[in-house]
Design an enzyme around this catalytic site. Structure first.
Site, mmCIF file in Angstrom:
data_model
loop_
_atom_site.group_PDB
_atom_site.id
_atom_site.type_symbol
_atom_site.label_atom_id
_atom_site.label_comp_id
_atom_site.label_asym_id
_atom_site.label_seq_id
_atom_site.Cartn_x
_atom_site.Cartn_y
_atom_site.Cartn_z
ATOM 1 N N GLU A 1 7.970 43.202 49.705
ATOM 2 C CA GLU A 1 8.756 42.319 50.544
ATOM 3 C C GLU A 1 10.214 42.337 50.090
ATOM 4 O O GLU A 1 10.495 42.471 48.905
ATOM 5 C CB GLU A 1 8.200 40.892 50.454
ATOM 6 C CG GLU A 1 6.697 40.824 50.697
ATOM 7 C CD GLU A 1 6.059 39.485 50.327
ATOM 8 O OE1 GLU A 1 6.778 38.456 50.312
ATOM 9 O OE2 GLU A 1 4.841 39.464 50.058
ATOM 10 N N GLU B 1 10.348 32.286 57.300
ATOM 11 C CA GLU B 1 9.329 31.482 56.634
ATOM 12 C C GLU B 1 10.002 30.295 55.964
ATOM 13 O O GLU B 1 11.078 30.428 55.374
ATOM 14 C CB GLU B 1 8.610 32.333 55.587
ATOM 15 C CG GLU B 1 7.682 31.572 54.667
ATOM 16 C CD GLU B 1 7.192 32.421 53.504
ATOM 17 O OE1 GLU B 1 6.422 31.889 52.693
ATOM 18 O OE2 GLU B 1 7.600 33.601 53.407
#
Length: 436
Positions: free
Chosen positions: A239, A350
């Site tokens: 990520e 997020e």
């Protein structure tokens, strides 16, 4: 994917009770500067005692992760940047990287992953810390020093280096409630078709400075590549993107970050806080501050992220910027299911929603504006691409969108033939009259 770092607070009528933690931290800092120890970061996952913030564990962790510096520099906000011999960086403490050799020449950015800008877009450089001309010597890497205060913001060493699993990725593949209290995360994301073999992903992401409602919450915009079963320890992810996370960094600055796990978030870490990610570029600081932020109806500042699998070595490389500056790579050998390929990619935002007092958080995602407000107001990912099984760039196959609470955050995708290409707008303010 962040783990809750908020610490319990209380009040006392006694001033000595209030002052006691301050003096403990002060003397702890002095003690740690004078002590030395060695331990592998992976050892902190053995049991509760190893994960706790004991004096011995903090001391051992700092002594291991903060490598001896050729020289040190001061960053723009007072952070200490250590210039570390590139052959002695933290990555090489990983047991699977003991004999690993840095490549002399990095791989080329795959054709089609180069992302072109626009007159109204400015590409953000994550190494502004040495704009005054002072940088690390050749052959060394600029790495942010981890301090006692950094570690003490967490409730355990596991919390400090790690994160919880991506519940949005899990929700695409299993019966799982993303609003479960154990995983207080909310998402607005685009996901590629699960199961399609992938060898890279990229996008241009405009950068904002979202408001964070509570100290233990965060707001992230990133690219994920994943492989493995979401209900077992063989989940592997890599990520990268930008985040605002006071509980991790002690401030509300925008940070460039990387993350990885090879066992469903049981181990792995952010940035260089455990052995794993190998830094290659001698100028970019992983977890550096990104500045300035985009402005509503003004200049859109952008971080361009490219992740791809190098065919000869199998390593996963991270590029940054229009031309894909080679920041570093995740070696194939530290993974299991990601050694061969990724099964899916995800792009988006997020936040953590701790729900203090039962109310939804006011933590913003992206710009804090809903997707429907569009360009220069809402956050976006543009020129969203994958590297397919033919090693050619393409739009994600049968992309799916997911938003956990459309009254709090939203997402809308589309396609144009101009500089946006395959794109989506996303984000929102969090708590509002429709999201109590």
């Amino acid at each position: 994917m962040g783990r809750r770092l908020q610490r319990n607070r209380g009040s006392s009528s006694s001033s000595s009770v209030v002052l006691l933690p301050f003096f403990l931290v002060f003397f702890l800092a002095i003690f740690l500067e004078k002590t030395v120890g060695v331990v592998s970061a992976s050892e902190y996952s053995k049991d509760e005692q190893d994960r706790s913030l004991t004096l011995e564990n903090i001391q051992k962790y700092l002594a291991k992760i903060n490598k001896p510096a050729v020289m040190t520099l001061e960053g723009p906000n007072g952070e200490i940047i250590a210039c570390i011999d590139k052959w002695k960086q933290p990555a090489f403490d990983h047991p699977l990287l003991k004999n690993h050799k840095l490549p002399l020449v990095p791989p080329e950015l795959p054709r089609g992953m180069r992302i072109i800008g626009d007159n109204n877009i400015s590409i953000m450089e994550p190494h502004m810390w040495h704009q005054n001309g002072t940088g690390c010597p050749k052959g060394t890497l600029p790495i942010k020093r981890i301090t006692v205060e950094d570690v003490l913001r967490a409730q355990s060493l596991e919390d400090f280096v790690g994160k919880r699993r991506n519940t949005a990725l899990a929700a695409f593949n299993a019966t799982f409630s993303p609003n479960d209290d154990e995983f207080p995360h909310e998402y607005a994301v685009v996901n590629s078709k699960p199961g399609s073999p992938l060898y890279g992903a990229s996008a241009g992401i405009n950068v904002w400075k979202p408001r964070i409602g509570n100290e233990g919450e965060m707001s992230i915009s990133q690219i994920w590549l994943a492989s493995g079963d979401y209900e077992s320890p063989d989940l592997n992810t890599i990520e990268a993107g930008w985040m605002v996370y006071p509980g991790l960094y002690g401030d509300s600055e925008i940070r460039f970050f990387v993350f990885w796990t090879a066992d469903g978030y049981r181990t792995g870490c952010y940035n260089l806080r455990c052995p794993g990610f190998v830094q290659f570029d001698e100028h970019i600081i992983v977890e550096s501050i990104l500045s300035p932020a985009s402005t509503i109806s003004g200049t859109q500042w952008e971080a361009i992220i490219q992740i791809w699998k190098d065919e000869p070595t199998g390593d996963w490389w991270l590029g940054y910027g229009e031309n894909g500056v080679k920041v570093g790579y995740w070696p194939a050998s530290i993974f299991t299911t990601l050694r061969e390929r990724a099964d899916e990619a995800q792009w988006g935002g997020e936040v953590t929603n701790i729900k203090i007092g039962g109310a939804h958080t006011t933590t913003e995602m992206g710009s804090g504006r809903f997707a429907r407000e569009g360009y220069s107001k809402a956050s976006y990912f543009r020129q969203v691409k994958v590297l397919n099984s033919n090693r050619a760039t393409d739009l994600p196959l049968y992309p799916m969108t997911r938003v956990d609470n459309a009254n709090c955050y939203s997402i809308e995708r589309g396609y144009t033939e101009d500089f946006m290409g395959g794109y989506f707008f996303y984000g929102g303010p969090g708590r509002n009259p429709s999201c109590p």
